[in-house]
Design a protein around this motif. Structure first.
Motif, PDB file in Angstrom:
ATOM      1  N   LEU A 188      29.329  42.359  48.800  1.00 57.78           N
ATOM      2  CA  LEU A 188      30.046  43.540  48.339  1.00 57.78           C
ATOM      3  C   LEU A 188      29.744  43.840  46.881  1.00 57.78           C
ATOM      4  O   LEU A 188      29.681  44.997  46.467  1.00 57.78           O
ATOM      5  CB  LEU A 188      31.551  43.349  48.544  1.00 57.78           C
ATOM      6  CG  LEU A 188      32.001  43.481  49.998  1.00 57.78           C
ATOM      7  CD1 LEU A 188      33.362  42.844  50.184  1.00 57.78           C
ATOM      8  CD2 LEU A 188      32.033  44.928  50.413  1.00 57.78           C
ATOM      9  N   LYS A 189      29.571  42.788  46.088  1.00 52.21           N
ATOM     10  CA  LYS A 189      29.226  42.975  44.686  1.00 52.21           C
ATOM     11  C   LYS A 189      27.885  43.696  44.571  1.00 52.21           C
ATOM     12  O   LYS A 189      27.736  44.657  43.809  1.00 52.21           O
ATOM     13  CB  LYS A 189      29.147  41.619  43.994  1.00 52.21           C
ATOM     14  CG  LYS A 189      28.728  41.677  42.529  1.00 52.21           C
ATOM     15  CD  LYS A 189      29.814  42.249  41.665  1.00 52.21           C
ATOM     16  CE  LYS A 189      29.479  42.119  40.191  1.00 52.21           C
ATOM     17  NZ  LYS A 189      30.532  42.695  39.337  1.00 52.21           N
ATOM     18  N   VAL A 227      45.444  45.908  46.167  1.00 53.32           N
ATOM     19  CA  VAL A 227      44.108  45.789  46.752  1.00 53.32           C
ATOM     20  C   VAL A 227      43.307  44.776  45.945  1.00 53.32           C
ATOM     21  O   VAL A 227      43.309  44.820  44.715  1.00 53.32           O
ATOM     22  CB  VAL A 227      43.376  47.150  46.787  1.00 53.32           C
ATOM     23  CG1 VAL A 227      43.981  48.078  47.811  1.00 53.32           C
ATOM     24  CG2 VAL A 227      43.376  47.815  45.417  1.00 53.32           C
ATOM     25  N   PRO A 228      42.621  43.844  46.621  1.00 57.41           N
ATOM     26  CA  PRO A 228      41.792  42.873  45.905  1.00 57.41           C
ATOM     27  C   PRO A 228      40.468  43.494  45.482  1.00 57.41           C
ATOM     28  O   PRO A 228      39.807  44.173  46.268  1.00 57.41           O
ATOM     29  CB  PRO A 228      41.572  41.768  46.942  1.00 57.41           C
ATOM     30  CG  PRO A 228      41.700  42.457  48.260  1.00 57.41           C
ATOM     31  CD  PRO A 228      42.659  43.595  48.067  1.00 57.41           C
ATOM     32  N   VAL A 229      40.088  43.262  44.238  1.00 57.69           N
ATOM     33  CA  VAL A 229      38.860  43.823  43.677  1.00 57.69           C
ATOM     34  C   VAL A 229      38.133  42.724  42.907  1.00 57.69           C
ATOM     35  O   VAL A 229      38.771  41.907  42.234  1.00 57.69           O
ATOM     36  CB  VAL A 229      39.172  45.007  42.737  1.00 57.69           C
ATOM     37  CG1 VAL A 229      37.914  45.543  42.077  1.00 57.69           C
ATOM     38  CG2 VAL A 229      39.872  46.125  43.504  1.00 57.69           C
ATOM     39  N   LEU A 230      36.818  42.710  43.009  1.00 58.84           N
ATOM     40  CA  LEU A 230      36.043  41.726  42.264  1.00 58.84           C
ATOM     41  C   LEU A 230      36.179  41.987  40.771  1.00 58.84           C
ATOM     42  O   LEU A 230      35.946  43.092  40.292  1.00 58.84           O
ATOM     43  CB  LEU A 230      34.570  41.799  42.657  1.00 58.84           C
ATOM     44  CG  LEU A 230      34.156  41.024  43.913  1.00 58.84           C
ATOM     45  CD1 LEU A 230      32.665  41.214  44.164  1.00 58.84           C
ATOM     46  CD2 LEU A 230      34.477  39.552  43.789  1.00 58.84           C
ATOM     47  N   THR A 254      38.515  37.356  41.994  1.00 57.19           N
ATOM     48  CA  THR A 254      39.117  38.655  42.292  1.00 57.19           C
ATOM     49  C   THR A 254      40.340  38.897  41.421  1.00 57.19           C
ATOM     50  O   THR A 254      40.945  37.975  40.884  1.00 57.19           O
ATOM     51  CB  THR A 254      39.542  38.752  43.766  1.00 57.19           C
ATOM     52  OG1 THR A 254      40.532  37.752  44.033  1.00 57.19           O
ATOM     53  CG2 THR A 254      38.358  38.546  44.682  1.00 57.19           C
ATOM     54  N   LYS A 255      40.671  40.163  41.295  1.00 58.36           N
ATOM     55  CA  LYS A 255      41.908  40.563  40.624  1.00 58.36           C
ATOM     56  C   LYS A 255      42.664  41.476  41.575  1.00 58.36           C
ATOM     57  O   LYS A 255      42.098  41.980  42.546  1.00 58.36           O
ATOM     58  CB  LYS A 255      41.599  41.290  39.320  1.00 58.36           C
ATOM     59  CG  LYS A 255      40.814  42.587  39.517  1.00 58.36           C
ATOM     60  CD  LYS A 255      40.538  43.274  38.186  1.00 58.36           C
ATOM     61  CE  LYS A 255      39.755  44.571  38.387  1.00 58.36           C
ATOM     62  NZ  LYS A 255      39.477  45.264  37.115  1.00 58.36           N
ATOM     63  N   GLY A 271      34.217  46.262  45.277  1.00 54.52           N
ATOM     64  CA  GLY A 271      33.404  45.384  44.448  1.00 54.52           C
ATOM     65  C   GLY A 271      33.586  45.611  42.964  1.00 54.52           C
ATOM     66  O   GLY A 271      33.073  44.847  42.155  1.00 54.52           O
ATOM     67  N   SER A 272      34.289  46.672  42.571  1.00 58.00           N
ATOM     68  CA  SER A 272      34.514  46.952  41.154  1.00 58.00           C
ATOM     69  C   SER A 272      35.567  48.049  41.043  1.00 58.00           C
ATOM     70  O   SER A 272      35.990  48.628  42.045  1.00 58.00           O
ATOM     71  CB  SER A 272      33.214  47.414  40.488  1.00 58.00           C
ATOM     72  OG  SER A 272      32.888  48.722  40.910  1.00 58.00           O
ATOM     73  N   ASP A 273      35.972  48.356  39.801  1.00 56.03           N
ATOM     74  CA  ASP A 273      36.920  49.439  39.592  1.00 56.03           C
ATOM     75  C   ASP A 273      36.325  50.773  40.026  1.00 56.03           C
ATOM     76  O   ASP A 273      37.022  51.625  40.589  1.00 56.03           O
ATOM     77  CB  ASP A 273      37.331  49.500  38.117  1.00 56.03           C
ATOM     78  CG  ASP A 273      38.170  48.295  37.714  1.00 56.03           C
ATOM     79  OD1 ASP A 273      38.938  47.791  38.550  1.00 56.03           O
ATOM     80  OD2 ASP A 273      38.048  47.858  36.550  1.00 56.03           O
TER      81      ASP A 273
END
Length: 513
Positions: free
Chosen positions: A68-69, A248-251, A258-259, A452-454
């Motif tokens: 996903l990243k 929601v979990p995000v890298l 994750t954050k 995978g990101s903001d």
């Protein structure tokens, strides 16, 4: 036994006042212990209901997160390229493979509009042709659309004429609008990441790298941005909104960690009050749950906000520009959890009383605002007043620490917001409209890492906005996106409203009914 006899002996030496104090102290200990037991049962019951699938499943997600990243980085790269309206050639991109020969071909021949030379009026003859192919998707199969543009030369002079090349959703892109729509819906509505889609398409003999799919997602997202902005403006122009948010979990920057970010939803849907204005939902992404985010989202909104008891909403109600309408579904859920945990008769009574109020709401659904208010004032108001008196009476006999007392105090502390719907027929009894809008997000969260990101979170919010609004307007989201992507590249920006879901069904009724 000796210790017990000693305690009894000691009691005989106490006077009346001391005995009363001792009894009260012991009673308080028992009440505290009972409250703790009741609370533990409630927590256990909640945890059991939260469990999904197998009870102990330890599966590593490291590879999926890395996929996903990478997917996110490639999509962002394509999005940046789209803003310059050119696609940069980079050595990191995989070489484009020829489209498989086994796929059926649908040939479209494009002839010039002129039947004679535009310069001298001479007869045209075929000189050659330009052939290009675009990969398209139809349910359960692929096909290749071959565009042929014969080159015609003048028999009297050197002029060569040819039809303009048909536009594509993504400049020089291989994907047709149907395939693009399918990729977007599969990723955001069906929760299938791009690397999994790549594996699925390979089973049909079509090799599509994840990076290629990421390019398509980024390019399509850029194309659809003006539509998302119009939906947001439509939603915020309402006089009543439903609001909610979900984690929601995000890298996070770095590898593998994750954050927890948030996805906010704002729903405009006044159909239950007999309003014919098109319903719509706008999603917004934020890196955290600070109250500054809804304050920014709703900076231009004024009216009724239907929401839960989240503290971040409270500052919105200062000054009177926004009025709070609380949610009876949240109140009922608290008593339902208590009843499931310990069979509380009080909780069962509350659930039954709230059920009577919902029965009245079902009868008034879809009726005009004035009539809904009249029904509520006549039938629901007496029940609500009686419930308020009953709450206060029951509360005097409960320990302050009991979960039942906490649930009752929650309702009483928000009573004005909970009863505001009685005086305004446009307000709903609960915030179910916003909760329904978030269900798709919750399902996707169970399947894989959300973003995978903001930037990926913001992109997801945009696509969820269009998919959710299409569903609210009775459209198949994939069909809707397909027909939008067929047109949007050539559609005048000053007429972009024609492609909004509530207008688009009238524009292309034969496809969307």
């Amino acid at each position: 036994m000796a210790e017990a006899r000693a305690v009894v002996a000691d009691l005989t030496t106490l006077d009346r006042t001391a005995l009363e104090a001792l009894v009260l102290a012991q009673q308080e200990k028992l009440l505290s212990r009972d409250s703790e037991i009741e609370h533990l049962k409630l927590v256990i019951a909640k945890l059991r209901r939260m469990m999904f699938g197998t009870k102990s499943e330890k599966v590593t997600r490291e590879i999926e997160q890395l996929e996903l990243k990478l997917e996110e980085l490639e999509t962002r790269q394509s999005e940046r390229a789209a803003t310059t309206s050119t696609v940069a050639d980079t050595g990191s991109k995989p070489a484009r493979r020829p489209l498989p020969e086994h796929l059926p071909r649908e040939v479209h021949t494009h002839l010039p509009n002129e039947t004679a030379c535009r310069e001298c009026g001479g007869e045209l003859r075929k000189l050659g042709e330009d052939v290009s192919e675009m990969l398209e998707y139809i349910p359960a199969s692929f096909k290749v659309i071959r565009h042929i543009r014969p080159k015609l030369s003048c028999t009297k002079c050197d002029v060569i004429m040819e039809a303009p090349a048909p536009s594509r959703p993504i400049e020089r892109g291989l994907a047709g609008p149907g395939l693009l729509a399918h990729v977007l819906v599969s990723k955001y509505a069906d929760h299938c990441p791009l690397y999994r889609q790549s594996e699925i398409y390979a089973r049909s003999g079509v090799e599509l790298d994840r990076s290629t799919l990421a390019d398509w997602v980024g390019g399509a997202s850029h194309l659809l941005t003006p539509l998302v902005d119009k939906v947001r403006d439509h939603v915020l122009a309402a006089s009543k909104l439903h609001a909610d948010d979900t984690p929601v979990p995000v890298l996070a920057p770095g590898m593998g960690k994750t954050k927890t970010a948030r996805l906010w939803t704002y729903v405009r849907d006044d159909r239950p009050a007999g309003d014919t204005t098109a319903p719509a939902v706008w999603f917004a992404y934020s890196q955290d749950r600070k109250g500054e985010h809804p304050r920014q989202h709703l900076s231009q909104f004024s009216g009724i906000l239907q929401a839960d008891g989240y503290a971040g909403f409270h500052h919105l109600y200062e000054g009177g520009r926004i009025l709070e309408a609380a949610c009876w579904a949240h109140v009922r859920r608290k008593f339902y959890d208590i009843h499931v945990a310990n069979g509380s008769a009080i909780a069962a009574e509350v659930i039954a009383r709230i059920g009577l109020l919902y029965d009245i709401e079902r009868e008034s659904r879809g009726k005009p605002i004035v009539l809904r208010r009249e029904i509520r004032q006549t039938r629901a108001r007496p029940l609500m007043d009686d419930l308020h008196r009953w709450f206060n009476k029951i509360l005097t006999g409960l320990s302050r620490k009991s979960d039942t007392a906490v649930a009752i105090r929650y309702a009483l502390s928000r009573w004005r917001a909970l009863t505001r719907y009685l005086d305004d027929g446009s307000i709903e009894m609960d915030n179910s409209a916003a909760e329904r809008a978030l269900r798709t997000v919750a399902l996707g969260r169970k399947n894989y890492l959300f973003a995978g990101s903001d930037a990926g979170g913001e992109r997801a919010a945009a696509i969820y906005t269009l998919l959710g609004t299409a569903k609210l307007n009775g459209l198949d989201p994939e069909l809707y996106l397909r027909h939008v992507l067929e047109r949007i590249a050539d559609h005048p920006i000053n007429r972009i409203e024609e492609l909004l879901p509530w207008n688009f069904s009238a524009l292309v009724p034969e496809h969307l009914t």
